[in-house]
Design a protein around this motif. Structure first.
Motif, mmCIF file in Angstrom:
data_model
loop_
_atom_site.group_PDB
_atom_site.id
_atom_site.type_symbol
_atom_site.label_atom_id
_atom_site.label_comp_id
_atom_site.label_asym_id
_atom_site.label_seq_id
_atom_site.Cartn_x
_atom_site.Cartn_y
_atom_site.Cartn_z
ATOM 1 N N GLY A 156 0.805 -1.227 0.000
ATOM 2 C CA GLY A 156 0.000 0.000 0.000
ATOM 3 C C GLY A 156 0.830 1.265 0.000
ATOM 4 N N LEU A 157 2.113 1.132 -0.371
ATOM 5 C CA LEU A 157 3.006 2.305 -0.406
ATOM 6 C C LEU A 157 3.149 2.743 -1.857
ATOM 7 N N ASN A 158 2.365 3.718 -2.252
ATOM 8 C CA ASN A 158 2.225 4.143 -3.649
ATOM 9 C C ASN A 158 3.584 4.420 -4.302
ATOM 10 N N THR A 159 3.910 3.613 -5.313
ATOM 11 C CA THR A 159 5.230 3.743 -5.958
ATOM 12 C C THR A 159 5.070 3.622 -7.465
ATOM 13 N N GLN A 160 5.648 4.586 -8.208
ATOM 14 C CA GLN A 160 5.607 4.477 -9.665
ATOM 15 C C GLN A 160 6.955 3.981 -10.170
ATOM 16 N N VAL A 161 6.912 3.207 -11.283
ATOM 17 C CA VAL A 161 8.144 2.630 -11.833
ATOM 18 C C VAL A 161 8.710 3.590 -12.879
ATOM 19 N N SER A 162 9.690 4.351 -12.506
ATOM 20 C CA SER A 162 10.354 5.256 -13.461
ATOM 21 C C SER A 162 11.587 5.848 -12.779
ATOM 22 N N LEU A 163 12.427 6.449 -13.610
ATOM 23 C CA LEU A 163 13.503 7.276 -13.050
ATOM 24 C C LEU A 163 12.864 8.602 -12.624
ATOM 25 N N PHE A 164 13.482 9.331 -11.729
ATOM 26 C CA PHE A 164 12.943 10.639 -11.336
ATOM 27 C C PHE A 164 13.531 11.681 -12.280
ATOM 28 N N THR A 165 12.690 12.255 -13.134
ATOM 29 C CA THR A 165 13.151 13.228 -14.138
ATOM 30 C C THR A 165 12.261 14.477 -14.063
ATOM 31 N N GLU A 166 12.647 15.495 -14.809
ATOM 32 C CA GLU A 166 11.828 16.715 -14.832
ATOM 33 C C GLU A 166 10.430 16.399 -15.360
ATOM 34 N N GLU A 167 10.380 15.570 -16.405
ATOM 35 C CA GLU A 167 9.070 15.231 -16.998
ATOM 36 C C GLU A 167 8.186 14.485 -15.990
ATOM 37 N N GLU A 168 8.783 13.499 -15.301
ATOM 38 C CA GLU A 168 8.002 12.754 -14.295
ATOM 39 C C GLU A 168 7.542 13.696 -13.180
ATOM 40 N N ALA A 169 8.439 14.648 -12.815
ATOM 41 C CA ALA A 169 8.068 15.586 -11.741
ATOM 42 C C ALA A 169 6.845 16.419 -12.138
ATOM 43 N N ASP A 196 18.686 17.152 -15.165
ATOM 44 C CA ASP A 196 17.292 16.713 -15.315
ATOM 45 C C ASP A 196 16.703 16.372 -13.943
ATOM 46 N N PHE A 197 17.521 15.718 -13.107
ATOM 47 C CA PHE A 197 17.056 15.318 -11.767
ATOM 48 C C PHE A 197 16.688 16.561 -10.947
ATOM 49 N N PHE A 198 17.601 17.530 -10.916
ATOM 50 C CA PHE A 198 17.347 18.699 -10.068
ATOM 51 C C PHE A 198 16.302 19.631 -10.665
ATOM 52 N N LYS A 199 16.141 19.628 -11.979
ATOM 53 C CA LYS A 199 15.013 20.365 -12.560
ATOM 54 C C LYS A 199 13.709 19.728 -12.072
ATOM 55 N N GLY A 200 13.745 18.394 -11.944
ATOM 56 C CA GLY A 200 12.583 17.688 -11.399
ATOM 57 C C GLY A 200 12.301 18.097 -9.963
ATOM 58 N N VAL A 201 13.382 18.201 -9.155
ATOM 59 C CA VAL A 201 13.217 18.585 -7.734
ATOM 60 C C VAL A 201 12.591 19.982 -7.650
ATOM 61 N N LEU A 246 26.560 22.722 -7.157
ATOM 62 C CA LEU A 246 25.584 22.085 -8.074
ATOM 63 C C LEU A 246 24.165 22.516 -7.718
ATOM 64 N N LEU A 247 23.822 22.470 -6.426
ATOM 65 C CA LEU A 247 22.451 22.821 -6.025
ATOM 66 C C LEU A 247 22.175 24.300 -6.302
ATOM 67 N N ALA A 248 23.199 25.143 -6.075
ATOM 68 C CA ALA A 248 23.011 26.591 -6.300
ATOM 69 C C ALA A 248 22.660 26.871 -7.760
ATOM 70 N N THR A 249 23.226 26.068 -8.689
ATOM 71 C CA THR A 249 22.892 26.308 -10.114
ATOM 72 C C THR A 249 21.415 26.012 -10.373
ATOM 73 N N HIS A 250 20.789 25.294 -9.422
ATOM 74 C CA HIS A 250 19.355 24.985 -9.595
ATOM 75 C C HIS A 250 18.487 25.774 -8.622
#
Ligand code: DWN
Length: 433
Positions: A156-169, A196-201, A246-250
């Motif tokens: 019951g722990l809602n989980t989607q199968v994908s990489l974490f990307t900007e599009e998924e976010a 792509d990961f941090f754009k998602g964040v 790296l984080l500051a650039t995002h």
């Protein structure tokens, strides 16, 4: 079959050379360590696969001379590494306790309220989602491993199968709204496309939300010679200074940092969108990194020399035990153990097998050296005189658990930074070493 015959021609799309720093995109990358050709560290084999050729990939480590980010020289296709993933934090009470603690701290620090959304990239089998769910948050896991997502969803722990990307976010935000909390533990180091990961964040995170990430801390890796944690899943080995850049650039500011014991020494980084005042701890850790020479290639060249020495020392210790007709096994069929056994060429002629608690791994064989993975329960039956702790990050948990093995004369060996037999004292019923 020679190693050369053993290695199949790696298909072009399975690996590529990392030409630019994945933090600042500079081409000024300098190789300082070459661990040779390595198999995927979690690609355990069935018996039928043993006489089939096995893909090996070059494992080199580089320093960016621009931003001092330490990273692998080659990227193996994440489909190969993560689509069917065998690592589960639930294998260890230490990690279950760790994630319970993370949830408490994360909710307190982010001031998340019941029903706020927490998104966990790299949520694995849901072990990290459970404590957030118990605290009344809406949880969403994101993980590319179908086999692990099935376990989480079955609980019951809602989980989607994908990489974490900007599009998924964007899709998640459309469906569930923005996230008050995003936590990524042992994930960021695994991501090739960090942009792509941090754009998602930043797309998904609420403007007053918090992004908490945890990963093994480079200064600990260097200081404690934890070179066995260098493998193709870990594309980057972060110190705080390049991570802050790296984080500051995002548009994310690191507001606080906490040092952790897990996985041989990690850090927990608290970041928020926008300009914020970092804590004194952030500044002092970054200053310490400079003093440790982490922005100087000579530090890493010295590390590389020490790595080869440890490899020689471990092999000669085990050979000396073998010469005295002792049986030596491994304990913990970990990814890092598979790096150590391949780097030191520790095959079945040296190790009788590797004991492990993970049902999926038992009965299989380790990548590269093809060591049989044996159930933990058979340790007392076989009673090898020595067991090399390839899961040294759980030494305390394992050594305490295997009291009967030790009472019968079994001894553990810690492989790094100095290969040595563990001496422990039992005082008032408690083992310490
Ligand atoms: O980043 C990663 C780290 C966090 O975990 C992943 N990319 C891969 C993985 O690395 P690992 O395989 O080296 O992880 P562990 O959790 O250190 O591996 C420990 C192994 O030891 C597991 O196979 C389980 C086993 N184990 C055991 O047999 N008895 C563990 C415990 C605690 C035990 O009591």
């Amino acid at each position: 079959m020679s190693l050369a015959e053993h290695q199949i021609e790696v298909k072009q799309q399975d690996i590529f050379r990392n030409e630019y720093c994945r933090g600042c995109e500079s081409p000024k990358l300098e190789t300082f360590l070459n661990l040779g050709q390595m198999p995927a560290p979690n690609r355990f084999l069935n018996r039928a696969e043993l006489d089939q050729a096995e893909p090996f990939y070059p494992l080199t480590v580089e320093l960016c001379n621009e931003c001092n980010l330490v990273q692998l020289g080659h990227v193996v296709n994440p489909e190969i590494l993560f689509a069917n993933y065998v690592y589960s934090p639930a294998a260890s009470k230490t990690m279950i306790r760790h994630f319970d603690g993370l949830a408490q701290i994360a909710v307190a620090r982010s001031e998340a309220q019941p029903n706020d959304l927490v998104v966990v990239p790299g949520s694995n089998d849901g072990t990290q989602l459970k404590p957030f769910s118990r605290l009344g948050l809406r949880v969403l896991g994101v993980d590319p491993a179908k086999n692990l997502a099935e376990i989480a969803n079955s609980e019951g722990l809602n989980t989607q199968v994908s990489l974490f990307t900007e599009e998924e976010a964007k899709n998640i935000k459309d469906q569930h709204g923005s996230a008050k909390l995003i936590t990524a533990t042992n994930v960021v180091a695994h991501v090739h496309d960090l942009k792509d990961f941090f754009k998602g964040v930043t797309t998904l995170l609420d403007k007053d939300g918090m992004f908490i990430s945890e990963f093994p801390y480079l200064p600990d890796l260097i200081k404690k010679l934890e070179f066995d944690t260098i493998y193709h899943e870990h594309l980057t080995h972060f110190a705080l200074a390049p991570y802050q850049r790296l984080l500051a650039t995002h548009g994310l500011t690191i507001v606080d940092v906490e040092k952790l014991e897990v996985h041989g020494g990690s850090i927990r980084v608290f970041a928020k969108p926008g300009d914020r005042q970092p804590s004194g701890e952030v500044e002092s850790l970054i200053a310490t990194e400079g003093a440790q020479g982490l922005n100087n290639i000579s530090t890493y060249q010295r590390f590389s020399k020490d790595v080869y020495q440890v490899g020689r020392d471990l092999r000669s210790l085990l050979e000396s035990l073998q010469d005295r007709n002792y049986t030596v096994a491994g304990y913990g069929a970990s990814a890092k153990g598979n790096i150590l056994t391949n780097f030191c060429r520790l095959g079945p002629e040296i190790l009788s097998g590797i004991y492990d608690s993970t049902p999926y791994k038992q009965g299989k064989f380790t990548p590269g050296m093809h060591l049989p993975v044996l159930s933990e329960g058979s340790l007392l039956e076989n009673q090898p005189e020595f067991s090399v702790l390839f899961a040294w990050n759980f030494a305390e948990e394992i050594i305490s658990k295997q009291r009967e093995y030790r009472k019968r004369g079994g001894q553990f060996i810690i492989p790094i930074p100095v290969p040595s037999v563990v001496k422990y004292v039992e005082s008032n019923g408690k083992d310490s070493y």
